[in-house]
Design a protein around this motif. Structure first.
Motif, PDB file in Angstrom:
ATOM      1  N   HIS A   1       1.094  -1.171   0.142  1.00 10.54           N
ATOM      2  CA  HIS A   1       0.054   0.121   0.028  1.00 10.54           C
ATOM      3  C   HIS A   1       1.044   1.237   0.138  1.00 10.54           C
ATOM      4  N   SER A   2       1.828   1.175  -1.075  1.00 11.43           N
ATOM      5  CA  SER A   2       2.898   2.137  -1.201  1.00 11.43           C
ATOM      6  C   SER A   2       3.160   2.562  -2.418  1.00 11.43           C
ATOM      7  N   ASP A   3       2.874   3.637  -3.158  1.00 13.52           N
ATOM      8  CA  ASP A   3       2.905   3.729  -4.496  1.00 13.52           C
ATOM      9  C   ASP A   3       2.363   2.713  -5.508  1.00 13.52           C
ATOM     10  N   TRP A   4       3.104   2.373  -6.232  1.00 14.55           N
ATOM     11  CA  TRP A   4       2.439   1.307  -7.222  1.00 14.55           C
ATOM     12  C   TRP A   4       3.159  -0.054  -6.883  1.00 14.55           C
ATOM     13  N   GLU A   5       3.710  -0.333  -5.624  1.00 11.37           N
ATOM     14  CA  GLU A   5       4.451  -1.627  -5.558  1.00 11.37           C
ATOM     15  C   GLU A   5       3.415  -2.849  -5.591  1.00 11.37           C
ATOM     16  N   ARG A   6       2.181  -2.324  -5.268  1.00 11.88           N
ATOM     17  CA  ARG A   6       1.354  -3.571  -5.014  1.00 11.88           C
ATOM     18  C   ARG A   6       0.993  -4.365  -6.587  1.00 11.88           C
TER      19      ARG A   6
ATOM     20  N   ILE B   1       3.043  10.651 -12.617  1.00 11.68           N
ATOM     21  CA  ILE B   1       2.826  11.603 -11.511  1.00 11.68           C
ATOM     22  C   ILE B   1       3.581  13.067 -12.243  1.00 11.68           C
ATOM     23  N   ARG B   2       4.852  12.689 -12.709  1.00 12.90           N
ATOM     24  CA  ARG B   2       5.649  13.923 -13.121  1.00 12.90           C
ATOM     25  C   ARG B   2       4.726  14.871 -14.354  1.00 12.90           C
ATOM     26  N   THR B   3       4.364  14.070 -15.144  1.00 10.71           N
ATOM     27  CA  THR B   3       3.626  14.776 -16.387  1.00 10.71           C
ATOM     28  C   THR B   3       2.268  15.191 -16.231  1.00 10.71           C
ATOM     29  N   GLY B   4       1.765  14.446 -15.292  1.00 14.48           N
ATOM     30  CA  GLY B   4       0.157  14.751 -15.051  1.00 14.48           C
ATOM     31  C   GLY B   4      -0.649  14.201 -15.884  1.00 14.48           C
ATOM     32  N   LYS B   5      -0.207  13.089 -16.549  1.00 14.45           N
ATOM     33  CA  LYS B   5      -1.010  12.654 -17.780  1.00 14.45           C
ATOM     34  C   LYS B   5      -1.725  11.335 -17.376  1.00 14.45           C
ATOM     35  N   THR B   6      -2.389  10.429 -18.024  1.00 12.38           N
ATOM     36  CA  THR B   6      -2.952   9.192 -17.626  1.00 12.38           C
ATOM     37  C   THR B   6      -1.606   8.262 -17.774  1.00 12.38           C
TER      38      THR B   6
ATOM     39  N   ALA C   1      -6.239  -8.531  -8.398  1.00  9.02           N
ATOM     40  CA  ALA C   1      -5.156  -7.737  -7.994  1.00  9.02           C
ATOM     41  C   ALA C   1      -4.591  -6.814  -9.095  1.00  9.02           C
ATOM     42  N   ALA C   2      -5.380  -6.757 -10.120  1.00  6.48           N
ATOM     43  CA  ALA C   2      -4.916  -5.723 -11.135  1.00  6.48           C
ATOM     44  C   ALA C   2      -4.895  -4.189 -10.631  1.00  6.48           C
ATOM     45  N   MET C   3      -4.241  -3.452 -11.314  1.00 10.89           N
ATOM     46  CA  MET C   3      -4.060  -1.935 -10.666  1.00 10.89           C
ATOM     47  C   MET C   3      -5.011  -1.118 -11.269  1.00 10.89           C
ATOM     48  N   ASN C   4      -5.577  -1.286 -12.308  1.00  9.90           N
ATOM     49  CA  ASN C   4      -6.684  -0.354 -12.946  1.00  9.90           C
ATOM     50  C   ASN C   4      -7.601  -0.876 -13.769  1.00  9.90           C
ATOM     51  N   LEU C   5      -7.954  -2.054 -13.545  1.00  4.97           N
ATOM     52  CA  LEU C   5      -9.003  -2.720 -14.658  1.00  4.97           C
ATOM     53  C   LEU C   5     -10.020  -3.758 -13.879  1.00  4.97           C
ATOM     54  N   ASN C   6     -11.143  -3.286 -13.852  1.00  2.00           N
ATOM     55  CA  ASN C   6     -12.320  -4.076 -13.549  1.00  2.00           C
ATOM     56  C   ASN C   6     -12.274  -5.330 -14.562  1.00  2.00           C
ATOM     57  N   LEU C   7     -12.769  -6.373 -14.240  1.00  2.00           N
ATOM     58  CA  LEU C   7     -12.487  -7.557 -15.203  1.00  2.00           C
ATOM     59  C   LEU C   7     -13.721  -8.377 -15.199  1.00  2.00           C
ATOM     60  N   PHE C   8     -14.315  -9.028 -16.308  1.00  2.00           N
ATOM     61  CA  PHE C   8     -15.173 -10.106 -16.564  1.00  2.00           C
ATOM     62  C   PHE C   8     -14.160 -11.378 -16.382  1.00  2.00           C
ATOM     63  N   PHE C   9     -14.675 -12.523 -15.892  1.00  2.00           N
ATOM     64  CA  PHE C   9     -14.097 -13.686 -15.821  1.00  2.00           C
ATOM     65  C   PHE C   9     -14.962 -14.834 -16.130  1.00  2.00           C
ATOM     66  N   SER C  10     -14.514 -15.864 -16.743  1.00  2.00           N
ATOM     67  CA  SER C  10     -15.621 -17.084 -17.293  1.00  2.00           C
ATOM     68  C   SER C  10     -14.697 -18.242 -17.476  1.00  2.00           C
ATOM     69  N   VAL C  11     -15.290 -19.318 -17.463  1.00  2.00           N
ATOM     70  CA  VAL C  11     -14.719 -20.589 -17.871  1.00  2.00           C
ATOM     71  C   VAL C  11     -15.642 -21.018 -18.888  1.00  2.00           C
ATOM     72  N   SER C  12     -14.978 -21.661 -20.172  1.00  2.00           N
ATOM     73  CA  SER C  12     -15.702 -21.980 -21.411  1.00  2.00           C
ATOM     74  C   SER C  12     -16.263 -23.364 -20.748  1.00  2.00           C
ATOM     75  N   LYS C  13     -17.672 -23.449 -21.320  1.00  2.00           N
ATOM     76  CA  LYS C  13     -18.462 -24.507 -21.013  1.00  2.00           C
ATOM     77  C   LYS C  13     -18.991 -24.976 -19.483  1.00  2.00           C
TER      78      LYS C  13
ATOM     79  N   CYS D   1     -10.625   5.019  -3.901  1.00  2.00           N
ATOM     80  CA  CYS D   1     -10.613   4.353  -5.042  1.00  2.00           C
ATOM     81  C   CYS D   1      -9.619   3.289  -5.160  1.00  2.00           C
ATOM     82  N   HIS D   2      -9.980   2.006  -5.638  1.00  2.00           N
ATOM     83  CA  HIS D   2      -8.919   1.105  -5.895  1.00  2.00           C
ATOM     84  C   HIS D   2      -8.318   1.074  -7.404  1.00  2.00           C
ATOM     85  N   LEU D   3      -8.955   1.879  -8.150  1.00  2.00           N
ATOM     86  CA  LEU D   3      -8.175   2.141  -9.513  1.00  2.00           C
ATOM     87  C   LEU D   3      -6.847   3.110  -8.814  1.00  2.00           C
ATOM     88  N   GLU D   4      -5.567   2.403  -9.168  1.00  2.00           N
ATOM     89  CA  GLU D   4      -4.516   2.780  -8.679  1.00  2.00           C
ATOM     90  C   GLU D   4      -4.158   4.377  -9.171  1.00  2.00           C
ATOM     91  N   ARG D   5      -4.624   4.699 -10.187  1.00  2.00           N
ATOM     92  CA  ARG D   5      -4.387   5.981 -10.848  1.00  2.00           C
ATOM     93  C   ARG D   5      -4.998   6.974 -10.357  1.00  2.00           C
TER      94      ARG D   5
END
Length: 555
Positions: A100-105, A151-156, A198-210, A520-524
């Motif tokens: 829980h420090s910077d983006w080390e997670r 962080i330095r540039t202020g961009k996404t 544990a993704a940094m910035n992604l909500n995810l769909f998850f599935s198993v075929s059949k 918010c748990h989107l790290e950005r």
């Protein structure tokens, strides 16, 4: 013991060193039984500061080991160590731990398995085997460099290069195809999938075929069984699902890809792992891919969330009905003016920011918990607003530019001990609308309502589920919509007080004082300032907040 250190990692299209725990990626699994207390010795053998957070472990009387940097502790410096105490109370199922420090997670994380009390069983048929499924993101660049640049540039920030299952992106990435995770199963058996996003910035769909998945738990709390051909899981959330190996023996894919309803760039790759039946069958070169909803299918995503119901027999307390504290907070993407002598890559030469109730959080350089405990002034300010200080049409297509710039500050919300709280998170269309997974440390949250558009305090509570809402620690707020949670402003240990009061044993009641992080748990978004702190005031009694441990990391 957990040793955080850099280690070479050659299994994922790269020979770069990454920060790992005990040389593993994902990190080792921590196991406990319901109600246990365990100790974890954390040694920082890396070259940067680190903290570890035990996500969803409510830590009654013990926020000292909660972990967020400069909120409840100062970081563990290189060469330092910290013996962290994990007090499990009403959690059961799967949770996880992470930096829980910077983006080390991004690489410092792992699952937590919490079993029923010894001698007791699950509220569903005992599965034949269990397996961790940890979903994550991978950058070819050093994650630290990605963090420092945006962080330095202020961009996404640059989007990740791959999505992973148990550290591997799967068969669609030829350089690591041989390392794709494979789950060997036997026909007729049931497998307990303990799934962590544990993704940094992604909500995810998850599935198993059949195969269908039977969801039986979320965020360490049991749910009524929910059978689905897909699940939705946000950063910070966990899901326990039963997989019945009832298909023709062959190979099948489990897969995940992003759910993203906003206009922000995101990784649109699909990650895969294999389900392999051990019974004889012809070799399968190309297993079928499972059904995964479209990237922006908000209706499907929230049909799933609304369908999740709590298992009321396992609730630690009733859903609050009489609310004493109402909080409504907006969640916005903002812009700030470019600093002098800085080149900013945000919209129109600005730098991107984020806010809650128009306040973009300034992280202090001394932790708030110790400042509160030792009465140190100047670290934080009270007065986080209970309602938006700027009222407007939050989800309008076009919003005035004057609304884009938030205030900067280290504002905390003070909540009276014993309150019953309704907390409404209102998404806005500032800069862009997007879904926000909001995590509240230290509390179980009843997810009583979701909706789209602006929250209507008169009409929308009429749609709440106050009978069997899911009990969570992270709630997904829909794009240009709202989510409402309710909780008791006391920790699980306080439930004994409720019982003792009923027995008129007033002198035995336990009162606490708490400092808990909300973000918010989107790290950005966390890095930009979408966060605040709840301080629950102390009551009376002879068993308040535990004193700080003697090896608390110094600032």
């Amino acid at each position: 013991m957990l040793q955080v250190r850099e280690a070479p990692y050659t299994r994922l299209c790269s020979k770069k060193p990454i920060l790992t725990v005990n040389g593993q990626f994902p990190g080792p699994t921590i196991t406990a039984y319901y109600g246990e207390t365990i100790y974890v010795n954390v040694h920082n053998k890396g070259n940067s500061n680190i903290t570890l957070h035990w996500h969803g472990v409510q830590q009654p009387r013990n926020p000292w080991s909660d972990g967020p940097e400069y909120i409840t502790q100062c970081p563990i410096k290189p060469g330092g160590k910290f013996r962290q105490k994990l007090i499990f109370s009403y959690e059961e199922g799967t949770l996880w731990w992470h930096a829980h420090s910077d983006w080390e997670r991004a690489t410092v994380h792992g699952p937590i398995f919490i079993y029923p009390k010894k001698g007791e069983s699950y509220p569903f048929p005992t599965p034949d085997a269990e397996v961790a499924i940890v979903l994550g993101e991978w950058w070819k660049s050093q994650v630290k460099d990605v963090y420092e640049e945006f962080i330095r540039t202020g961009k996404t920030p640059n989007i990740s290069d791959a999505i992973t299952i148990n550290g591997q992106p799967g068969d669609f990435f030829p350089c690591s195809k041989s390392e794709t995770f494979k789950l060997n199963v036997h026909y007729g058996k049931t497998y307990f999938l303990r799934i962590v996003n544990a993704a940094m910035n992604l909500n995810l769909f998850f599935s198993v075929s059949k195969h269908n998945l039977t969801v039986v738990s979320a965020d360490g709390g049991y749910t009524k069984p929910l059978i689905r051909d897909y699940i939705v899981i946000t950063p910070g959330q966990t899901v326990d699902a039963l997989l019945h190996a009832n298909q023709k023996p062959s190979d099948y894919y489990m897969a995940a890809r992003a759910y993203s309803s906003g206009s922000v760039p995101f990784n649109n790759a699909t990650t895969t792992a294999r389900i392999h039946y051990m019974e004889n069958h012809a070799p399968t070169k190309s297993p079928p891919l499972p059904y995964l909803p479209d990237y922006n299918d908000t209706k499907t995503a929230f049909d799933y969330y609304v369908s999740l119901k709590g298992l009321t027999e396992t609730y630690p307390y009733e859903v609050p009905k009489d609310i004493t504290t109402h909080i409504l907070t907006t969640l916005s993407i903002n812009t700030l003016p470019c600093l002098e002598d800085q080149i900013c890559a945000g919209p129109n030469g600005t730098r991107l920011a984020s806010s809650m109730n128009n306040i973009s959080f300034n992280t202090p350089r001394f932790d708030i918990l110790e400042a509160y405990y030792y009465h140190i002034n100047g670290v934080y300010d009270r007065g986080f607003p209970r309602f938006p200080p700027l009222e407007f049409d939050y989800t309008a297509e076009y919003l005035p530019l004057v609304l884009q710039t938030p205030k900067k500050g280290t504002k905390v919300a003070v909540i009276k001990y014993g309150s019953t709280v309704e907390l409404v998170f209102q998404g806005t269309n500032m800069i862009t609308g997007i879904d926000h997974p909001i995590h509240v440390h230290g509390f179980n949250l009843f997810a009583v309502g979701f909706g789209f558009g602006n929250f209507d305090k008169e009409k929308d509570p009429m749609t709440y589920n106050l009978i069997d809402p899911a009990l969570v620690n992270t709630v997904l707020v829909p794009n240009n919509g709202w989510a409402s949670v309710r909780f008791h402003a006391l920790n699980p240990g306080m439930l004994h007080c409720k019982i003792l009061l009923f027995l008129k044993c007033h002198f035995l009641c336990i009162y606490h004082q708490w400092v808990w992080f909300v973000h918010c748990h989107l790290e950005r978004h966390l890095s930009w300032g979408m966060e605040t702190v709840f301080i629950v005031t102390n009551g009376e009694g002879d068993a308040a907040l535990l004193p700080p441990p003697p090896d608390m990391p110094p600032c």
